[in-house]
Every structure is written in structure tokens, then in C-alpha cells.
Design a protein around this motif. Sequence first.
Motif, PDB file in Angstrom:
ATOM      1  N   UNK A  90      14.310  -3.694   4.848  1.00 42.59           N
ATOM      2  CA  UNK A  90      12.904  -3.540   5.185  1.00 42.59           C
ATOM      3  C   UNK A  90      12.755  -3.840   6.669  1.00 42.59           C
ATOM      4  N   UNK A  91      12.094  -2.976   7.398  1.00 40.52           N
ATOM      5  CA  UNK A  91      11.935  -3.149   8.841  1.00 40.52           C
ATOM      6  C   UNK A  91      10.464  -3.399   9.166  1.00 40.52           C
ATOM      7  N   UNK A  92      10.203  -4.476   9.892  1.00 35.10           N
ATOM      8  CA  UNK A  92       8.852  -4.788  10.363  1.00 35.10           C
ATOM      9  C   UNK A  92       8.868  -4.894  11.880  1.00 35.10           C
ATOM     10  N   UNK A  93       7.741  -4.573  12.485  1.00 35.31           N
ATOM     11  CA  UNK A  93       7.603  -4.662  13.941  1.00 35.31           C
ATOM     12  C   UNK A  93       6.409  -5.542  14.269  1.00 35.31           C
ATOM     13  N   UNK A  94       6.667  -6.649  14.960  1.00 32.30           N
ATOM     14  CA  UNK A  94       5.603  -7.531  15.436  1.00 32.30           C
ATOM     15  C   UNK A  94       5.191  -7.082  16.827  1.00 32.30           C
ATOM     16  N   UNK A  95       3.899  -6.794  17.000  1.00 33.72           N
ATOM     17  CA  UNK A  95       3.425  -6.275  18.287  1.00 33.72           C
ATOM     18  C   UNK A  95       2.139  -6.959  18.709  1.00 33.72           C
ATOM     19  N   UNK A  96       1.928  -7.169  20.011  1.00 28.65           N
ATOM     20  CA  UNK A  96       0.604  -7.601  20.466  1.00 28.65           C
ATOM     21  C   UNK A  96      -0.446  -6.603  19.984  1.00 28.65           C
TER      22      UNK A  96
ATOM     23  N   UNK B  38       8.777   1.664  11.120  1.00 32.58           N
ATOM     24  CA  UNK B  38       8.969   0.463  10.306  1.00 32.58           C
ATOM     25  C   UNK B  38       8.143   0.511   9.028  1.00 32.58           C
ATOM     26  N   UNK B  39       8.484  -0.380   8.123  1.00 30.09           N
ATOM     27  CA  UNK B  39       7.703  -0.499   6.892  1.00 30.09           C
ATOM     28  C   UNK B  39       6.323  -1.075   7.180  1.00 30.09           C
ATOM     29  N   UNK B  40       6.233  -1.916   8.216  1.00 32.53           N
ATOM     30  CA  UNK B  40       4.950  -2.557   8.533  1.00 32.53           C
ATOM     31  C   UNK B  40       4.851  -2.841  10.021  1.00 32.53           C
ATOM     32  N   UNK B  41       3.655  -2.632  10.563  1.00 37.29           N
ATOM     33  CA  UNK B  41       3.308  -3.079  11.907  1.00 37.29           C
ATOM     34  C   UNK B  41       2.495  -4.361  11.761  1.00 37.29           C
ATOM     35  N   UNK B  42       3.006  -5.447  12.312  1.00 35.15           N
ATOM     36  CA  UNK B  42       2.314  -6.737  12.227  1.00 35.15           C
ATOM     37  C   UNK B  42       1.715  -7.018  13.607  1.00 35.15           C
ATOM     38  N   UNK B  43       0.402  -7.150  13.683  1.00 37.28           N
ATOM     39  CA  UNK B  43      -0.285  -7.305  14.957  1.00 37.28           C
ATOM     40  C   UNK B  43      -0.775  -8.743  15.138  1.00 37.28           C
ATOM     41  N   UNK B  44      -0.620  -9.235  16.355  1.00 39.56           N
ATOM     42  CA  UNK B  44      -1.140 -10.570  16.663  1.00 39.56           C
ATOM     43  C   UNK B  44      -2.088 -10.504  17.855  1.00 39.56           C
TER      44      UNK B  44
END
Length: 462
Positions: free
Chosen positions: A143-149, A163-169
Motif C-alpha cells: 500500500x502506498x501513501x503520500x504525505x503532502x503539505x 498512491x492509495x492515499x494522499x494524506x494532507x497536513x
Amino acid sequence: MGQPAQVPSRTPQLEPNSKNRTRLWLLIPLLCFISLSTLRLGLVGPLTQRSQPASTEPAFPDLPRHCTAIPPISSSVLEARRNTLAKRLHQLGAAAYIAEPSSSAAYYFNVSEAHWRLSERPLLFVVTPSVDGVSDEGDVTANVSLLTPKFEATRAKLLPLSPSAYIQWAEEEDPFAVLFDALHLPSNSTVYIDGNARFFVADGLQRALPRGQVQNAPPQVVEIRERKTPEEISILRCANEATLLAIRATHKRMHIGMHESDARELVAGALAAVGLERAGCLTLFGENAALPHGSGTNRVLKKEDFALFDCTGQLHGYWSDVTRTLALPESSIPDDHLAIWHHVHAAQSLARLATYPGALTNHPDIVARARLALDGYGPFFTHRLGHGIGLDVHESPYLRGVPVSQATLIQTGHTFSNEPGVYIEGKVGVRLEDCMVVEEGASYATFLTAGVGGAALSPWEP
């Protein structure tokens, strides 16, 4: 019908007196100066063609692009790499692998620093293992996730990755806490980070997972990238062949009396002509080569001088690294310098034979160093024998004379530089370098340049 009335002229006529004639003679030089200046500034087109058009003749017509038939790494290979990583994580009991844009991210995700410049705002790639089944025996995939601003999310979605998910912060949030919350990792998880990750990223991840462990990826993970696949070896082989062809083409155009900068510009043209990217060449004449990584002095090449070229270039992200210490047909190299060249050549040959599956990584270095010590030049071989090569010019594993406890095993798929040298400051420097690969079924390593002749035969036959 009568004639039309005569309309008086609005242009005053100069009377042909001596005063007006003097004024005309004074104006002529000024008008000429204005006309010439206008042409030079390009404000009007020239009345005649001032120069011939630039030549379209290639700088090295005998150097066609060598690697046009070699494809880049495919998306299916990238997916297979990530699945291999996920299986290894599952075997080791790790919950995730995390990388920043880097050569490791390029290996698994096809994204490097060329795609995304590192800043104080982390962009992270994450692989977590997914087990398809109710038991540990199920199929493991990535599973591939990408953490991005958050404000960069649109740009992040343009990266060559799905990716499976874009995680935004958001700016006011702790990015590492946001990541772990989104992944739903157990609080006591073990997380591996890529060795290229910056300290503040590792520290932030650990603070966000106080009961867990955040540690550098262990050797079992690192070796996935160290051991090259046939697709990678094909790219590396062609890149190194192309580099050697560029050096040989440059050798043919050199002359006594040229400067280091002239030779550097010449070989840069050859590397570009042969189709390599981000290419460059350390170019040192005579005693300047006695400093292994010297910057040169723009020295003029003399008859008694060796010329050293240490060149690199990229093909589909993979690097070449080839060094030749050479002489010109009209050179008059001193006998003791020629002897050093042949001693270094012998050390390189023996080191290749000492590189085989199951040998320790210190073994080829010990063999090459012993050969030069036998000839009395041991103290002048001042650096390690070689380094791994791939998506980085210098990467693990390394061929160096460390104690047995610090050495690792040479395995099939490993690629190394093989670059013994002798450096006598103020006098002479000689280095010969070809990269080599340890392939399945081979008794010892083969040079990646073998397809175009391999190692140098003499200073005059690089």
C-alpha cells in the motif's frame, strides 16, 4: 481649360554656397556612425548577410547516441519492487517504510529530488504491507501513501505516482502525527526510514510514535536496492559503454599544448553527443592528477604528461563512472611513470578476479593493495578500491579494506567501481576505473564496459 495653380514646395532648398557645403561635409561622418551603430544593435536588418549561418555539423559525427534502444524502468518493475519491499517489511515485523524524495524514492516510486525539491515542509512516501488473507501466509502487497503539505496537494498529485492515499497536513499541524493518525498504525509499531532521510524527519517521526521504534532501514531492506535486476544492469552497462566511447573520441582530438579547460570542454561535448545526461568529467594533466579529486590549474598538456579523465553521466537515472589515464601519440612519458600505469592496470585486473559471489567486500581491496605494495607503491594508493553504483554514483556496498567484522558478502547483482590508483604528489597520478557487475553463474565480476572493449590496453589505447 487653364493649368493648375503651382503649389509652393515645403522643403527649403539649400543654396549651393560654401557655408552649406561645409555643413554637409560635417554631417556625413555623423550619419555614417549612426548607420553602423544601428546595424550593430540590430535595430534594422543588414543590407547584406554579415556571416554564414551556424554549422549544423555535429561536434562528434562519429559518436551516434549509443543507448537509444535501452528503455527506462517500466511501471510494472516499479510495482514489483514495492511489493518486494512490502514482503520484506512483513517478514521483519515492520509496519512501514518511509522515504523523502531521493534516489531511494526514485527506485520505488519514480520520484527524486529532480521532481520535488526538499524543504522544511516534508513530503513523504510510505509503503505499508497489506496481507491478503486471514493468516500470515497470505499474499503480501504494497500500500502506498503520500504525505503532502495541504497547500501543495495539487502539485503533489502531478507527480508520476498513483498512491492509495494522499494524506494532507495543514501548516498549523504536526505532519508526522497526521501521518500516523491516517495510517492507523499501532502505537508500538516499528517503522523503517530510508537512510537518506534528514534528521528532523526521523526525529519528528519518533516523537509522533513515542511507544514505537523509528530506525534506519536494516541491511535486509537496503540489499533490495543494492542487488541490481537485469533491467538495471542493461542500463548501467550501456551508460558505462557510452562514457568510455566519449573518452576515446576525445582522446583522438587532443593535442600537446592544450589546456585542461579545453579538454574538459571537449569531453563534455562527447558525453552529450553520445546521449548521456548530467554528464561531467574531472580533467587533470601531469602532476595535477596526483590529487585524486583535484580541481586542476588549467595546466597546459606537455609531452611528458599523462592526462586523467574521470567521467560520469546518467542514463534513465542510472550513473556511469569511468576513468582513463592516457597519453597522446606524440607524448614522451617517462619510463617510471609508464611503469606505474602498468602496476595500476595489473591491480585493477586482479581486483576484478577477486570480486565474486561469497567473497567479502574487503577482499578485492586487499588484493589490489597487495599488488601495488609488492611493486613498492602501497603507500600511494590512498583511497578505497571501489563503491557501489546505480541511481547514485556512490552507493553501498563499498569495496574497502575494513576489518572482517565490518565487511559484507558480495552477491549476484552487485555493481561496483574498480579504481585503483597511485598518487605521488608533485610528480604523477594514475587511476584506472571500470565499473563491474557480479552476475548469476559467473565465477567473477565482468566489466560493464566489456561490450566496447573493456579495460584500457595501454596509455595510448584507452
